[in-house]
Design a protein around this motif. Structure first.
Motif, PDB file in Angstrom:
ATOM      1  N   GLU A  98     -58.895 -14.457  48.035  1.00 15.25           N
ATOM      2  CA  GLU A  98     -58.807 -14.996  46.671  1.00 15.25           C
ATOM      3  C   GLU A  98     -58.155 -16.373  46.663  1.00 15.25           C
ATOM      4  OE1 GLU A  98     -56.757 -12.008  44.465  1.00 15.25           O
ATOM      5  OE2 GLU A  98     -58.407 -10.572  44.660  1.00 15.25           O
ATOM      6  N   ARG A  99     -57.149 -16.551  47.489  1.00 15.35           N
ATOM      7  CA  ARG A  99     -56.477 -17.855  47.576  1.00 15.35           C
ATOM      8  C   ARG A  99     -57.436 -18.923  48.119  1.00 15.35           C
ATOM      9  NH1 ARG A  99     -51.516 -19.225  51.541  1.00 15.35           N
ATOM     10  NH2 ARG A  99     -51.352 -21.408  51.021  1.00 15.35           N
ATOM     11  N   LEU A 100     -58.185 -18.565  49.156  1.00 14.46           N
ATOM     12  CA  LEU A 100     -59.155 -19.502  49.725  1.00 14.46           C
ATOM     13  C   LEU A 100     -60.245 -19.834  48.714  1.00 14.46           C
ATOM     14  CD1 LEU A 100     -59.617 -17.991  53.298  1.00 14.46           C
ATOM     15  CD2 LEU A 100     -58.334 -20.027  52.679  1.00 14.46           C
ATOM     16  N   LEU A 101     -60.743 -18.815  48.033  1.00 14.72           N
ATOM     17  CA  LEU A 101     -61.799 -19.022  47.049  1.00 14.72           C
ATOM     18  C   LEU A 101     -61.321 -19.931  45.922  1.00 14.72           C
ATOM     19  CD1 LEU A 101     -64.654 -18.266  46.146  1.00 14.72           C
ATOM     20  CD2 LEU A 101     -63.679 -16.314  44.957  1.00 14.72           C
ATOM     21  N   GLY A 102     -60.096 -19.722  45.460  1.00 17.87           N
ATOM     22  CA  GLY A 102     -59.544 -20.570  44.403  1.00 17.87           C
ATOM     23  C   GLY A 102     -59.422 -22.016  44.843  1.00 17.87           C
ATOM     24  N   ALA A 103     -58.972 -22.235  46.062  1.00 16.72           N
ATOM     25  CA  ALA A 103     -58.812 -23.607  46.557  1.00 16.72           C
ATOM     26  C   ALA A 103     -60.167 -24.283  46.740  1.00 16.72           C
ATOM     27  CB  ALA A 103     -58.047 -23.605  47.874  1.00 16.72           C
ATOM     28  N   VAL A 104     -61.148 -23.536  47.205  1.00 15.06           N
ATOM     29  CA  VAL A 104     -62.474 -24.119  47.425  1.00 15.06           C
ATOM     30  C   VAL A 104     -63.133 -24.455  46.095  1.00 15.06           C
ATOM     31  CG1 VAL A 104     -64.801 -23.584  48.246  1.00 15.06           C
ATOM     32  CG2 VAL A 104     -62.840 -23.078  49.684  1.00 15.06           C
ATOM     33  N   GLU A 105     -63.017 -23.557  45.116  1.00 11.87           N
ATOM     34  CA  GLU A 105     -63.679 -23.784  43.827  1.00 11.87           C
ATOM     35  C   GLU A 105     -62.964 -24.822  42.974  1.00 11.87           C
ATOM     36  OE1 GLU A 105     -64.029 -19.986  41.983  1.00 11.87           O
ATOM     37  OE2 GLU A 105     -65.866 -19.493  43.063  1.00 11.87           O
ATOM     38  N   ARG A 106     -61.643 -24.751  42.885  1.00  3.09           N
ATOM     39  CA  ARG A 106     -60.910 -25.632  41.977  1.00  3.09           C
ATOM     40  C   ARG A 106     -60.601 -26.996  42.578  1.00  3.09           C
ATOM     41  NH1 ARG A 106     -59.021 -20.693  40.280  1.00  3.09           N
ATOM     42  NH2 ARG A 106     -57.333 -20.505  41.758  1.00  3.09           N
ATOM     43  N   LYS A 107     -60.170 -27.016  43.813  1.00  5.07           N
ATOM     44  CA  LYS A 107     -59.717 -28.272  44.410  1.00  5.07           C
ATOM     45  C   LYS A 107     -60.789 -28.975  45.231  1.00  5.07           C
ATOM     46  CE  LYS A 107     -54.999 -26.537  44.828  1.00  5.07           C
ATOM     47  NZ  LYS A 107     -53.955 -26.169  45.790  1.00  5.07           N
ATOM     48  N   GLY A 108     -61.949 -28.366  45.390  1.00  7.51           N
ATOM     49  CA  GLY A 108     -63.023 -28.988  46.156  1.00  7.51           C
ATOM     50  C   GLY A 108     -62.726 -29.071  47.641  1.00  7.51           C
ATOM     51  N   MET A 109     -62.045 -28.074  48.165  1.00  8.90           N
ATOM     52  CA  MET A 109     -61.703 -28.075  49.579  1.00  8.90           C
ATOM     53  C   MET A 109     -62.759 -27.326  50.383  1.00  8.90           C
ATOM     54  SD  MET A 109     -57.651 -27.578  49.322  1.00  8.90           S
ATOM     55  CE  MET A 109     -57.090 -28.758  50.492  1.00  8.90           C
ATOM     56  N   THR A 110     -62.654 -27.410  51.692  1.00  9.59           N
ATOM     57  CA  THR A 110     -63.620 -26.806  52.597  1.00  9.59           C
ATOM     58  C   THR A 110     -62.890 -25.904  53.579  1.00  9.59           C
ATOM     59  OG1 THR A 110     -64.869 -28.860  52.470  1.00  9.59           O
ATOM     60  CG2 THR A 110     -65.476 -27.356  54.210  1.00  9.59           C
ATOM     61  N   LEU A 111     -63.551 -24.832  53.987  1.00  7.21           N
ATOM     62  CA  LEU A 111     -63.013 -23.952  55.024  1.00  7.21           C
ATOM     63  C   LEU A 111     -63.652 -24.327  56.351  1.00  7.21           C
ATOM     64  CD1 LEU A 111     -63.061 -20.483  53.279  1.00  7.21           C
ATOM     65  CD2 LEU A 111     -61.077 -21.765  54.006  1.00  7.21           C
ATOM     66  N   VAL A 112     -62.841 -24.808  57.275  1.00  2.00           N
ATOM     67  CA  VAL A 112     -63.339 -25.288  58.560  1.00  2.00           C
ATOM     68  C   VAL A 112     -62.671 -24.493  59.679  1.00  2.00           C
ATOM     69  CG1 VAL A 112     -63.569 -27.304  60.037  1.00  2.00           C
ATOM     70  CG2 VAL A 112     -63.531 -27.590  57.585  1.00  2.00           C
ATOM     71  N   PRO A 113     -63.442 -23.936  60.609  1.00  2.00           N
ATOM     72  CA  PRO A 113     -62.817 -23.277  61.758  1.00  2.00           C
ATOM     73  C   PRO A 113     -62.312 -24.322  62.756  1.00  2.00           C
ATOM     74  CG  PRO A 113     -65.189 -23.108  61.905  1.00  2.00           C
ATOM     75  CD  PRO A 113     -64.890 -23.773  60.602  1.00  2.00           C
ATOM     76  N   LEU A 114     -61.067 -24.177  63.177  1.00  4.12           N
ATOM     77  CA  LEU A 114     -60.487 -25.110  64.144  1.00  4.12           C
ATOM     78  C   LEU A 114     -60.629 -24.605  65.572  1.00  4.12           C
ATOM     79  CD1 LEU A 114     -57.206 -26.145  62.301  1.00  4.12           C
ATOM     80  CD2 LEU A 114     -59.375 -27.369  62.399  1.00  4.12           C
ATOM     81  N   SER A 115     -60.495 -23.290  65.759  1.00  3.15           N
ATOM     82  CA  SER A 115     -60.630 -22.752  67.111  1.00  3.15           C
ATOM     83  C   SER A 115     -60.928 -21.263  67.065  1.00  3.15           C
ATOM     84  CB  SER A 115     -59.361 -23.002  67.934  1.00  3.15           C
ATOM     85  OG  SER A 115     -58.270 -22.307  67.370  1.00  3.15           O
TER      86      SER A 115
END
Length: 160
Positions: A98-115
């Motif tokens: 839910e936290r990730l979804l909120g950040a992606v939808e509201r703040k326009g952020m992206t989920l990127v795998p680093l490793s």
């Protein structure tokens, strides 16, 4: 009661790293997520074969998914081998999703795998970053700062 989150994750063996992501994105926060894998995928990862260069994560129907990660077919696998670029489910707590979804939808952020790595218990994990894309100007500033830090360290080392 939840145990305190460590500063760095317990990485024993890093299998794949997305070095380009740290340059293309400004990393805000990091998460550790498990991956739901098939048997031949785990064997291919243990052999050190994986690429997450073009991959990303997304939240669909209340679940997190790793999209476009390439884990090639296991060389000694049989006809039940896995598909190399299939979507893989990421194992996160509901409140993290839910936290990730909120950040992606509201703040326009992206989920990127680093490793992708194996922890001390032998479990395959993904280090996810909640990141914001950098513009070309930001990338130039990042390069300039990085070069200055490197030169400064070199000068201090030579004088010291």
């Amino acid at each position: 009661m939840a145990r305190p989150k460590p500063e760095t994750f317990d990485k024993q063996k890093t299998v794949a790293e997305n070095r380009r992501a740290r340059f293309d994105y400004a990393v805000e926060d990091k998460f550790e997520a498990g991956i739901a894998l098939q048997g031949t995928e785990v064997k291919a990862l243990r052999a050190g074969e994986a690429s997450i260069a073009e991959s990303y994560a997304e939240v669909r129907d209340g679940e997190a998914w790793l999209i476009n990660a390439n884990i090639p077919e296991y060389s000694h696998g049989n006809r039940l081998n896995h598909q190399p670029r299939r979507p893989r489910k990421l194992l996160l707590h509901n409140r993290e999703i839910e936290r990730l979804l909120g950040a992606v939808e509201r703040k326009g952020m992206t989920l990127v795998p680093l490793s992708i790595y194996f922890n001390s218990r032998g479990r395959a994990k993904v280090e996810l970053a909640l990141a914001k894309g950098r513009q070309a100007q930001d990338k130039r500033e990042y390069i300039k700062d990085r070069d200055w830090k490197r030169d400064k360290a070199r000068i201090m080392r030579d004088k010291g």
